[in-house]
Design a protein around this motif. Structure first.
Motif: not given
Length: 456
Positions: A120-134
């Motif tokens: 539920r941590n917005p920092n971890r969610l945002l960076w995790s999902i964008t890193l996977a996309s990248f």
């Protein structure tokens, strides 16, 4: 007739740019451009052939004396099929990569991403999902990765505004990841297939600018997210009804699929065959592994819909038709010879590759990133100057500027349009909220590319 074809091209670009207002599909416009462009070209075939292919046509007449409508046959055999082959190579590669990711997705090979970003941590969610996309988009088609990650995000994030912010970041990260490899974006494939760039040279030059263009806007987007996201985590997907693969089997399929795509540049260097053949080889091996692992379920009702990869979904077919249409349409315009005059005008009027990059980036956001990329690449022949030599800076600037520039507005790419439809995003909101952030990243990335070119 040249003027008519060019005006038709400009009108088609106008319709593509305003497709979100008129409701006319980009792919339909591209296909119409391709068909009508070549019909008009053939109608004036004698004039075009005599000006562009006079020597080759004279040889053709010697080998085929007395043939009725020889000009039309010459255009078909010696002009048209060349552009069909180029477009078909890109489409076949897209078909292969989309099929690969569909097989992997249907077997739960991407489930680890959901487990990895479970927070539920917005920092971890945002960076995790964008890193996977990248990372994924550097190896698989950008649009396909965007659809998979947007679908995953849509299921877990319940607040619409939060989905709009995170979804925009996903499209940007997938686009940036795709632009710095030759297999992650159709533009890179064209450059690689035309021997304008080498795979290692393009990646080495665009990796850092792409990372900057992704990271800087994502930092700014992260600041607009609340301290706690409105997330609803469901149970892990139960796949006992359609697959019995265990963890190591899914991991093996992932290695075969993604690892096989990594091998494609080596495949091309060794065999000198087009990249799509390597992608088809990877697809065939993965398909065999898929049926071997699921052999007990192959005759069950659940597998009836999974024997053939479901790549015929609407968005995938749309993109392939769009790519085919734009490439064939630009081929008709190129064969008129008018692009050489446009290139001379660009050299005389602008004459600076970095300004051209800025202009193409802005145009990509308004018209379409792939459309502007193909138009820009068609202006010059490889080796016609220092900037357009093998691994020349012009090719790299266009690859970066058109890809990232297409994210400046949500209508600049098919991925952006999918995001608009999925989350009901208005162009005004995107322009106000996302465009300034992405523009900053775009300019900083371009500056990094300039520093690399100037001092390294």
């Amino acid at each position: 007739m040249t003027l008519v074809i060019v005006l038709m091209l400009c009108f088609s670009y106008l319709l593509i740019a305003t497709g979100h207002l008129t409701g006319v599909n980009k792919s339909a416009i591209a296909v119409f451009l391709a068909t009508i462009g070549w019909v008009l070209y053939v109608c004036w075939g004698s004039g075009f052939v005599e000006s562009q292919h006079s020597l080759a046509y004279a040889e053709y007449l010697k080998d085929n004396p007395g043939m009725n409508e020889s000009v039309k046959y010459f255009i078909y055999e010696n002009v048209f099929l060349k552009y069909v082959g180029q477009a078909a190579a890109i489409v076949m590669f897209l078909l292969s990569t989309m099929s690969i990711i569909e097989i992997l997705n249907s077997n739960g090979c991407f489930d680890f991403i959901e487990a990895w970003i479970r927070t539920r941590n917005p920092n971890r969610l945002l960076w995790s999902i964008t890193l996977a996309s990248f990372i994924l988009s550097a190896n698989i088609d950008t649009m396909t990765v965007s659809i998979v990650m947007l679908t995953l995000m849509h299921k877990i994030v319940k607040n619409r505004r939060q989905r709009m912010l995170i979804g925009s970041a996903i499209v940007l990260s997938a686009t940036c990841g795709g632009c710095f490899t030759v297999i992650g974006d159709p533009t890179g494939l064209i450059l690689w297939g035309n021997e304008s760039v080498e795979a290692t040279s393009l990646s080495a030059s665009l990796a850092l600018p792409a990372i900057v263009a992704w990271v800087v806007p994502t930092i700014l987007i992260n600041r607009e997210l609340p301290s706690r996201l409105d997330i609803e985590w469901g149970m892990a997907p139960y796949r006992g009804d359609d697959t019995r693969l265990n963890t190591w089997q899914r991991l093996m399929m992932l290695v075969v699929g993604i690892g096989g795509l990594w091998f494609i540049p080596t495949f091309k260097n060794i065999t000198k065959l087009p990249p799509f053949l390597g992608a088809l080889c990877v697809l065939s091996v993965l398909w065999i592994v898929n049926e071997a692992f699921n052999r007990k379920l192959m005759d069950s009702d659940q597998m009836e819909q999974r024997r053939v990869p479901r790549v015929t979904q609407y968005s995938s077919i749309q993109q392939m038709l769009f790519v085919m249409g734009i490439m064939l349409g630009m081929g008709a315009v190129e064969e008129t010879g008018v692009l050489h005059h446009v290139a001379d005008w660009v050299d005389t009027t602008i004459g600076n590759v970095w300004i051209i990059g800025l202009i193409t980036g802005v145009l990509s956001s308004v018209v379409d990133s792939f459309t502007i990329a193909v138009s820009s690449l068609s202006l010059y022949d490889v080796g016609a100057g220092d900037t357009v030599a093998l691994n020349g800076i012009y090719w790299k600037v266009i690859a970066y500027a058109t890809a990232v520039g297409g994210c400046l507005l949500s209508v600049g790419s098919i991925s952006g349009i999918i995001l608009m439809r999925m989350e009901h995003i208005r162009l005004g909101w995107y322009f106000k909220t996302m465009t300034p952030k992405i523009l900053l990243g775009f300019l900083l990335g371009l500056a990094v590319l300039w520093l690399e070119y100037s001092f390294i």
